[in-house]
Motif scaffolding. Structure first.
Motif, PDB file in Angstrom:
ATOM      1  N   PHE A 280       0.811  -1.255   0.082  1.00  0.00           N
ATOM      2  CA  PHE A 280      -0.075  -0.077   0.201  1.00  0.00           C
ATOM      3  C   PHE A 280       0.921   1.158  -0.063  1.00  0.00           C
ATOM      4  O   PHE A 280       0.674   2.141  -0.744  1.00  0.00           O
ATOM      5  CB  PHE A 280      -0.963   0.034   1.278  1.00  0.00           C
ATOM      6  N   VAL A 281       1.899   1.164   0.744  1.00  0.00           N
ATOM      7  CA  VAL A 281       2.690   2.445   0.946  1.00  0.00           C
ATOM      8  C   VAL A 281       3.425   2.554  -0.589  1.00  0.00           C
ATOM      9  O   VAL A 281       3.462   3.717  -1.166  1.00  0.00           O
ATOM     10  CB  VAL A 281       3.707   2.203   1.966  1.00  0.00           C
ATOM     11  N   LEU A 282       3.839   1.530  -1.083  1.00  0.00           N
ATOM     12  CA  LEU A 282       4.697   1.760  -2.409  1.00  0.00           C
ATOM     13  C   LEU A 282       3.671   1.999  -3.502  1.00  0.00           C
ATOM     14  O   LEU A 282       4.158   2.973  -4.346  1.00  0.00           O
ATOM     15  CB  LEU A 282       5.261   0.309  -2.593  1.00  0.00           C
ATOM     16  N   ARG A 283       2.287   1.410  -3.509  1.00  0.00           N
ATOM     17  CA  ARG A 283       1.742   1.609  -4.701  1.00  0.00           C
ATOM     18  C   ARG A 283       0.555   2.812  -4.543  1.00  0.00           C
ATOM     19  O   ARG A 283       0.313   3.497  -5.423  1.00  0.00           O
ATOM     20  CB  ARG A 283       0.921   0.336  -5.115  1.00  0.00           C
ATOM     21  N   CYS A 284       0.370   2.949  -3.166  1.00  0.00           N
ATOM     22  CA  CYS A 284      -0.990   3.965  -2.990  1.00  0.00           C
ATOM     23  C   CYS A 284      -0.527   5.107  -2.061  1.00  0.00           C
ATOM     24  O   CYS A 284      -1.233   6.023  -1.740  1.00  0.00           O
ATOM     25  CB  CYS A 284      -2.121   3.222  -2.363  1.00  0.00           C
ATOM     26  N   GLY A 285       0.667   4.992  -1.502  1.00  0.00           N
ATOM     27  CA  GLY A 285       1.046   6.147  -0.405  1.00  0.00           C
ATOM     28  C   GLY A 285       1.404   7.292  -1.081  1.00  0.00           C
ATOM     29  O   GLY A 285       1.371   8.432  -0.202  1.00  0.00           O
TER      30      GLY A 285
END
Length: 361
Positions: A280-285
């Motif tokens: 999530f942090v990598l793709r959406c953060g």
């Protein structure tokens, strides 16, 4: 062949259409018969209000509607009477000059109409001014302020504690207010002109780029009230909605305190949840924030307590695991033109991210 096929399609649809039409009167009667608490949940219902602001405005609405109906009926009746009683003038030879005269008894009607119109206009103008003065500010100081930012196509809400800035937080698309207390709303826009409207509680207020507009909300009973952007703002204007939850004061205080908490940390044994947080942090953060993690984007809604919300995508979809998965995998399918792009997330990545988001309560 094509003509027969088209006719068959039309004929096949008739029973369903007739059934829907047959249900309309019953639906309308049931709508009127609903108790006030049930009508509060009806989307965009504005003929019955549930707050101090709307309760002042609705009588004016009914008054103007009654005046309009009366004027239409009166004019129609007078026109019919005039046609029935009018004199017929025979046409004379070409070039004949007809004398111009004033019919006896006509002027009192004209004077009477002018006086009646002036009295009605002055009366309703005074009533309108009085209502506008009353709803301009609440009768007592607002409990707190919500800074609402409209953007294509969702709503960000920052709750401001005037006494303690550390108790501020950000949420999206679902507002909570305490029953019986006025709440000050500050409105700004990040992109184009929007309009903030909760018909059961308040009138419309424009949300304009570079300008701060203000309004206030107050609900006199518990309920869920739908709001909507009322100014066309692009392709997904119809899907730029929000909800206002009017909670009992104690429940509202608990909700506020819960919103202040950071996202729960994954348990050591929950490897899939931890992997989902990383993905999530990598793709959406870059666009979304989750307090307590390194995801700090501000282009999309804050998702710290996502699973406490009843809907996603600005009330476009119910907040279920299935709809959440579909929204993450292909947001453009559900809301074409939305600022959230398709990220081509793989199946395992989607499973991990979805599992992590399900813990954000």
């Amino acid at each position: 062949m094509s003509a027969r096929r088209g006719a068959w399609r039309v004929t096949r649809g008739l029973p369903r259409r007739r059934a829907r039409l047959a249900r309309l009167p019953a639906t309308a009667v049931a709508m009127v018969a609903l108790p006030a608490a049930a009508r509060a949940g009806t989307p965009m219902y504005y003929l019955k209000t549930f707050g101090a602001k709307g309760n002042v405005s609705v009588p004016l609405l009914w008054g103007l509607l009654g005046l309009s109906v009366f004027v239409i009926l009166a004019v129609s009746i007078l026109v019919v009477i005039g046609i029935a009683r009018g004199r017929r003038v025979r046409a004379g030879p070409p070039g004949m000059i007809l004398p111009v005269g004033r019919s006896s008894g006509a002027m009192p009607w004209i004077y009477g109409g002018l006086v009646a119109s002036a009295v009605a206009l002055i009366g309703f103008a005074s009533w309108t001014i009085a209502v506008m003065a009353t709803i301009d500010q609440p009768g007592r100081p607002a409990a707190f302020t919500i800074e609402v930012t409209g953007q294509q196509w969702w709503w960000q809400a920052r709750y401001v504690d005037p006494k303690n800035p550390s108790r501020e937080f950000v949420t999206a698309n679902e507002l909570h207010i305490p029953v019986g207390k006025p709440v000050h709303i500050k409105l700004v826009s990040r992109d184009v002109i929007h309009s903030f409207w909760v018909p059961a509680l308040s009138g419309k207020t424009d949300v304009i780029p570079g300008q701060v507009n203000e309004t206030w909300l107050e609900a006199d009973r518990k309920g869920v009230y739908r709001g909507q952007c009322a100014e066309y703002c692009g392709a997904q204007h119809a899907h730029m909605a929000f909800r206002v939850f009017a909670d009992a004061p104690d429940d509202f205080a608990k909700w506020w305190n819960h919103e202040l908490q950071p996202a729960p940390q994954p348990a050591a044994s929950a490897k899939l949840v931890a992997l989902g947080e990383q993905q999530f942090v990598l793709r959406c953060g870059a666009c979304h924030a989750v307090r307590g993690t390194s995801a700090g984007g501000d282009r999309g809604p804050d998702l710290t307590h996502l699973m406490d919300r009843t809907s996603i995508a600005a009330v476009t979809l119910p907040n279920t695991i299935g709809h959440l998965s579909g929204w993450i995998a292909d947001p453009q399918q559900n809301k074409p033109g939305a600022k959230m792009p398709n990220l081509d997330i793989s199946g395992p990545e989607l499973t991990a991210i979805r599992t992590y988001l399900a813990t954000l309560k």
